[in-house]
Design a protein around this motif. Structure first.
Motif, mmCIF file in Angstrom:
data_model
loop_
_atom_site.group_PDB
_atom_site.id
_atom_site.type_symbol
_atom_site.label_atom_id
_atom_site.label_comp_id
_atom_site.label_asym_id
_atom_site.label_seq_id
_atom_site.Cartn_x
_atom_site.Cartn_y
_atom_site.Cartn_z
ATOM 1 N N LYS A 22 0.833 -1.207 0.000
ATOM 2 C CA LYS A 22 0.000 0.000 0.000
ATOM 3 C C LYS A 22 0.867 1.256 0.000
ATOM 4 C CE LYS A 22 -4.023 -1.930 2.437
ATOM 5 N NZ LYS A 22 -4.809 -1.876 3.708
ATOM 6 N N VAL A 23 1.925 1.221 0.804
ATOM 7 C CA VAL A 23 2.830 2.373 0.880
ATOM 8 C C VAL A 23 3.564 2.555 -0.441
ATOM 9 C CG1 VAL A 23 4.820 3.364 2.059
ATOM 10 C CG2 VAL A 23 3.110 2.094 3.362
ATOM 11 N N LYS A 26 1.508 4.249 -3.085
ATOM 12 C CA LYS A 26 1.418 5.704 -2.906
ATOM 13 C C LYS A 26 2.712 6.385 -3.353
ATOM 14 C CE LYS A 26 -2.082 6.119 0.700
ATOM 15 N NZ LYS A 26 -2.445 6.757 1.999
ATOM 16 N N ASN A 38 1.409 11.921 1.046
ATOM 17 C CA ASN A 38 1.857 11.304 2.292
ATOM 18 C C ASN A 38 1.070 10.033 2.569
ATOM 19 O OD1 ASN A 38 -0.212 13.644 3.162
ATOM 20 N ND2 ASN A 38 -0.392 11.966 4.652
ATOM 21 N N THR A 39 1.673 9.146 3.324
ATOM 22 C CA THR A 39 1.006 7.916 3.745
ATOM 23 C C THR A 39 0.231 8.178 5.031
ATOM 24 O OG1 THR A 39 2.803 7.151 5.171
ATOM 25 C CG2 THR A 39 2.946 6.595 2.825
ATOM 26 N N ASP A 40 -0.508 7.198 5.480
ATOM 27 C CA ASP A 40 -1.058 7.203 6.825
ATOM 28 C C ASP A 40 0.074 6.855 7.796
ATOM 29 O OD1 ASP A 40 -3.626 7.781 5.953
ATOM 30 O OD2 ASP A 40 -4.205 5.666 5.804
ATOM 31 N N LEU A 42 2.398 4.639 10.016
ATOM 32 C CA LEU A 42 2.888 3.292 9.765
ATOM 33 C C LEU A 42 3.425 2.648 11.034
ATOM 34 C CD1 LEU A 42 4.928 4.086 6.526
ATOM 35 C CD2 LEU A 42 2.572 3.240 6.661
ATOM 36 N N SER A 47 7.844 1.581 8.658
ATOM 37 C CA SER A 47 8.423 2.899 8.356
ATOM 38 C C SER A 47 9.940 2.826 8.221
ATOM 39 C CB SER A 47 8.027 3.933 9.419
ATOM 40 O OG SER A 47 8.573 3.628 10.686
ATOM 41 N N CYS A 50 10.630 1.323 4.842
ATOM 42 C CA CYS A 50 10.382 2.312 3.788
ATOM 43 C C CYS A 50 11.561 3.263 3.626
ATOM 44 C CB CYS A 50 9.111 3.097 4.097
ATOM 45 S SG CYS A 50 7.599 2.152 3.848
ATOM 46 N N ILE A 76 4.762 8.850 9.397
ATOM 47 C CA ILE A 76 4.258 8.872 8.030
ATOM 48 C C ILE A 76 5.435 9.091 7.083
ATOM 49 C CG2 ILE A 76 2.014 9.782 8.749
ATOM 50 C CD1 ILE A 76 2.917 12.519 7.591
#
Length: 263
Positions: A22-23, A26, A38-40, A42, A47, A50, A76
């Motif tokens: 999902k990340v 985005k 921006n992501t929600d 995490l 994170s 990422c 995020i």
């Protein structure tokens, strides 16, 4: 981008794989359209992954990872377009503050989170929750901050008043610890968890295999995993400990350890 290949690189289970995909979706959208995105919030493990992926696989992407203050756990990821510098300061987070707490309220993390989620919000919209004797601070995505401010009027049986404040006014919590000294045969995860959480080793071993225990935010399912000084161990429903020091060996050749348990 080979998302499956990235997931294999980190040996992710299905739950974390889905979250990571999902990340990455985005991130791909933001890069292809050259837009701010921006992501929600995490999981700390995702994170951190990422951050590694962005540095390795998206070398020329302008990004930042933040939870609203320096020592935040839930964060995020923000992707910036080419024409914006990540230092320009627009972070889509705000803090909800609840001050002058009712006498005898003694709120804990579960109380606060439960009340916020009871408003119909998803967990990923909520970041860290900082509680001390006089104030509660809830880091949230900007998109839900006004809704929370207007609708969060009660925690448990106590009426409260919430208001939005600036991120620059976030006050990090001074963590308090209980000191535990013990002796163990080895620095295996099940042994340290048993000692620090006052749990039987057989139960700790079982829960580790059920992925209820994390080391430095990473889920570990191997009871024999070796712990070292400074490692943070979190045990679902039981809290968090740090193996602070290994103090040497006893006459019976056991390791004397000092553990700090977060209160």
């Amino acid at each position: 981008m080979d998302k499956k290949g990235i997931a294999r690189r980190y040996s992710l289970n299905e739950k974390y794989e889905i979250e990571l995909f999902k990340v990455l979706d985005k991130i791909e959208i933001a890069i292809s359209r050259n837009i701010f995105k921006n992501t929600d919030f995490l999981d700390p493990y995702i994170s951190s992954i990422c951050g590694e992926i962005l540095k390795r696989d998206y070398k020329y992407t302008n990004f930042s990872i933040t939870g609203g203050y320096e020592d935040a756990e839930r964060k995020i990821v923000i992707i910036y377009p080419d024409y914006l510098d990540k230092d320009y300061g627009d972070i889509p987070l705000e803090v909800i503050k609840i001050e002058d707490l009712p006498k005898g309220s003694n709120f804990n993390h579960r109380d606060v989170l439960g009340s916020v989620l009871g408003l119909g919000l998803k967990r990923e919209k909520i970041g860290d929750i900082i509680i001390d004797d006089n104030m509660i601070q809830i880091l949230v995505l900007e998109e839900v901050s006004r809704y929370i401010e207007l609708n969060l009027i009660q925690i448990g049986r106590y009426n409260i008043t919430a208001h939005i404040d600036s991120l620059k006014n976030v006050v990090p919590k001074d963590n308090e610890f209980k000191i535990i000294t013990d002796t163990v045969k080895s620095l295996r995860l099940d042994s340290i968890a048993s000692s620090g959480f006052n749990e039987s080793r057989s139960k700790a071993m079982l829960d580790i295999r059920k992925e209820k225990v994390k080391v430095n935010h990473i889920p570990i399912c191997t009871p024999s995993y070796s712990i070292k000084e400074g490692d943070v161990i979190s045990y679902r429903g039981k809290g968090r400990i740090i193996l602070d020091k290994v103090l040497g060996r006893t006459k019976k050749d056991r390791l004397k350890i000092l553990i700090r348990k977060l209160i």
